[in-house]
Scaffold this motif. Structure first.
Motif, PDB file in Angstrom:
ATOM      1  N   MET A   1       1.111  -1.266   0.008  1.00  0.00           N
ATOM      2  CA  MET A   1       0.126  -0.101   0.089  1.00  0.00           C
ATOM      3  C   MET A   1       0.954   1.003   0.076  1.00  0.00           C
ATOM      4  O   MET A   1       0.446   2.393  -0.694  1.00  0.00           O
ATOM      5  CB  MET A   1      -0.845  -0.071   1.361  1.00  0.00           C
ATOM      6  N   GLN A   2       2.223   1.190   0.645  1.00  0.00           N
ATOM      7  CA  GLN A   2       3.073   2.290   0.497  1.00  0.00           C
ATOM      8  C   GLN A   2       3.769   2.286  -0.832  1.00  0.00           C
ATOM      9  O   GLN A   2       3.984   3.746  -1.325  1.00  0.00           O
ATOM     10  CB  GLN A   2       3.806   2.276   1.847  1.00  0.00           C
ATOM     11  N   HIS A   3       4.212   1.214  -1.129  1.00  0.00           N
ATOM     12  CA  HIS A   3       5.352   1.141  -2.351  1.00  0.00           C
ATOM     13  C   HIS A   3       4.739   0.879  -3.761  1.00  0.00           C
ATOM     14  O   HIS A   3       5.155   0.801  -4.753  1.00  0.00           O
ATOM     15  CB  HIS A   3       6.305   0.247  -2.112  1.00  0.00           C
ATOM     16  N   LYS A   4       3.318   0.151  -3.631  1.00  0.00           N
ATOM     17  CA  LYS A   4       2.513  -0.374  -4.918  1.00  0.00           C
ATOM     18  C   LYS A   4       3.332  -1.333  -5.709  1.00  0.00           C
ATOM     19  O   LYS A   4       2.644  -2.464  -6.042  1.00  0.00           O
ATOM     20  CB  LYS A   4       2.381   0.736  -5.996  1.00  0.00           C
ATOM     21  N   LYS A   5       4.843  -1.445  -5.484  1.00  0.00           N
ATOM     22  CA  LYS A   5       5.715  -2.793  -6.083  1.00  0.00           C
ATOM     23  C   LYS A   5       6.786  -2.650  -5.134  1.00  0.00           C
ATOM     24  O   LYS A   5       7.368  -1.717  -4.702  1.00  0.00           O
ATOM     25  CB  LYS A   5       6.180  -2.265  -7.429  1.00  0.00           C
ATOM     26  N   ILE A   6       6.980  -4.177  -4.764  1.00  0.00           N
ATOM     27  CA  ILE A   6       8.211  -4.585  -4.048  1.00  0.00           C
ATOM     28  C   ILE A   6       8.611  -5.812  -4.403  1.00  0.00           C
ATOM     29  O   ILE A   6       8.034  -6.871  -4.975  1.00  0.00           O
ATOM     30  CB  ILE A   6       7.825  -4.370  -2.621  1.00  0.00           C
ATOM     31  N   SER A   7       9.880  -6.139  -4.179  1.00  0.00           N
ATOM     32  CA  SER A   7      10.526  -7.347  -4.685  1.00  0.00           C
ATOM     33  C   SER A   7      10.493  -8.384  -3.507  1.00  0.00           C
ATOM     34  O   SER A   7      10.275  -8.040  -2.331  1.00  0.00           O
ATOM     35  CB  SER A   7      11.986  -6.982  -4.907  1.00  0.00           C
ATOM     36  N   VAL A   8      10.629  -9.488  -4.083  1.00  0.00           N
ATOM     37  CA  VAL A   8      10.644 -10.592  -3.076  1.00  0.00           C
ATOM     38  C   VAL A   8      11.682 -10.507  -2.137  1.00  0.00           C
ATOM     39  O   VAL A   8      11.499 -10.923  -0.830  1.00  0.00           O
ATOM     40  CB  VAL A   8      10.282 -12.066  -3.819  1.00  0.00           C
ATOM     41  N   ASP A   9      12.914 -10.413  -2.582  1.00  0.00           N
ATOM     42  CA  ASP A   9      14.034 -10.422  -1.663  1.00  0.00           C
ATOM     43  C   ASP A   9      13.856  -9.165  -0.618  1.00  0.00           C
ATOM     44  O   ASP A   9      14.338  -9.356   0.759  1.00  0.00           O
ATOM     45  CB  ASP A   9      15.337 -10.120  -2.548  1.00  0.00           C
ATOM     46  N   THR A  10      13.541  -7.970  -0.933  1.00  0.00           N
ATOM     47  CA  THR A  10      12.982  -6.963   0.010  1.00  0.00           C
ATOM     48  C   THR A  10      12.021  -7.336   1.140  1.00  0.00           C
ATOM     49  O   THR A  10      12.262  -7.090   2.283  1.00  0.00           O
ATOM     50  CB  THR A  10      12.673  -5.687  -0.879  1.00  0.00           C
ATOM     51  N   LEU A  11      11.063  -8.065   0.633  1.00  0.00           N
ATOM     52  CA  LEU A  11       9.966  -8.479   1.356  1.00  0.00           C
ATOM     53  C   LEU A  11      10.632  -9.477   2.412  1.00  0.00           C
ATOM     54  O   LEU A  11      10.322  -9.465   3.535  1.00  0.00           O
ATOM     55  CB  LEU A  11       8.769  -9.034   0.784  1.00  0.00           C
ATOM     56  N   ALA A  12      11.301 -10.495   1.852  1.00  0.00           N
ATOM     57  CA  ALA A  12      12.148 -11.475   2.712  1.00  0.00           C
ATOM     58  C   ALA A  12      13.177 -10.959   3.929  1.00  0.00           C
ATOM     59  O   ALA A  12      13.107 -11.237   5.063  1.00  0.00           O
ATOM     60  CB  ALA A  12      12.924 -12.508   2.059  1.00  0.00           C
ATOM     61  N   THR A  13      13.674  -9.947   3.626  1.00  0.00           N
ATOM     62  CA  THR A  13      14.571  -9.073   4.412  1.00  0.00           C
ATOM     63  C   THR A  13      13.847  -8.349   5.435  1.00  0.00           C
ATOM     64  O   THR A  13      14.007  -8.455   6.441  1.00  0.00           O
ATOM     65  CB  THR A  13      15.698  -8.036   3.536  1.00  0.00           C
TER      66      THR A  13
END
Length: 298
Positions: free
Chosen positions: A58-70
């Motif tokens: 909701m904040q970034h609209k798009k985010i990578s799997v690696d970033t989410l995992a971190t």
């Protein structure tokens, strides 16, 4: 073979000794009970992680799997599994290595989806909100998933009796109609929120009065108050606010990073906000407190 022998010996000793049979039954029940508890804890952890993913999107609209995992301190494999579930719920879309907020879906208009989001926070908020309800009170209940959790919590309080509840939500009315006095206006039922709207609905709330109005919101990020996205509901909510002595807003932490299209209640008219504090919304909570709004943290 070893399993067969073990089962045979257990049955033999159970037949020979009733105490051993009771012991086996106890072990069986305890094993199943602990498994249920473990599964519940795991599911709650999953839901909290789903909520965290949705907040970030909701904040970034798009985010990578690696970033989410971190950020969430789990493996990319776990994140991919979470994203698959969220995609099945139509909350996101996946591309190679990335998750995107589903721009073709408006969370404000689909109650069946949003009811599952931030559910643990909504339940905590509901438990706090019910502490503000008292015997023989007349209260307004707005529509929305947090208000529905609040209605369920009212149902679980046998000491609360003779409460006059006025709502334009069919889901809320059907949830608590067996235990309390329910009043509903006439109007047209919205297809997904199951809420009534129209001139008759709005006029109904302008002609009655309540001690407390418990109100929901589509969010209040960068706007002067509580918002709604459906223009059909705007006048009804405004009249609910005008006809109540006290305004109590119920908002989970996602409301601090989103908003609806229309402001129906300025912060100057809100008496109490029941919400959940996070590192991201702490500054906004302090700002609202400085404006004179009573903050109750769930």
């Amino acid at each position: 073979m070893n399993l067969f022998v073990t089962m045979f010996l257990c049955i033999f000793y159970a037949c020979m000794c009733p105490y051993f049979a009771f012991f086996l039954l106890f072990c069986f029940l305890w094993y199943n009970f602990t498994n249920i508890i473990i599964m519940e804890v795991m599911n709650m952890g999953n839901y909290n992680r789903y909520d965290a993913i949705m907040k970030l999107l909701m904040q970034h609209k798009k985010i990578s799997v690696d970033t989410l995992a971190t950020k969430l301190n789990v493996t990319p494999t776990t994140i991919r599994r979470d994203l698959l579930i969220l995609e099945e719920k139509r909350q996101i879309t996946r591309t190679r290595g990335y998750a995107h907020l589903n721009e073709n879906f408006d969370f404000a208009f689909d109650g069946s989806i949003i009811e599952d989001m931030f559910k643990e926070e909504k339940m905590r908020i509901a438990k706090k909100a019910v502490e503000l309800v008292y015997h023989e009170a007349t209260i307004f209940l707005d529509s929305g998933s947090t208000l529905l959790e609040f209605a369920k919590e009212i149902n679980m309080q046998p000491h609360l009796s003779n409460i006059n509840i006025v709502t334009h939500s069919y889901d809320i009315a059907s949830t608590i109609s067996n235990n309390q006095h329910i009043s509903m206006p006439g109007g047209v039922v919205h297809h997904s929120s199951h809420s009534l709207f129209g001139v008759e609905t709005a006029d109904f709330f302008s002609a009655i009065h309540a001690e407390v109005a418990f109100m929901g919101t589509n969010g209040f990020c960068d706007c002067p108050g509580l918002t709604v996205s459906l223009p059909l509901m705007l006048q009804t909510k405004k009249n609910m606010v005008k006809s109540a002595q006290r305004i109590v807003a119920l908002a989970d932490s996602s409301k601090f990073i989103g908003r609806g299209l229309y402001t129906y209640c300025d912060f100057s008219d809100v008496d109490t906000l029941i919400t959940v504090s996070t590192p991201e919304n702490k500054e906004k909570i302090d700002e609202l407190r400085d404006m004179g709004i009573e903050i109750i943290l769930a």
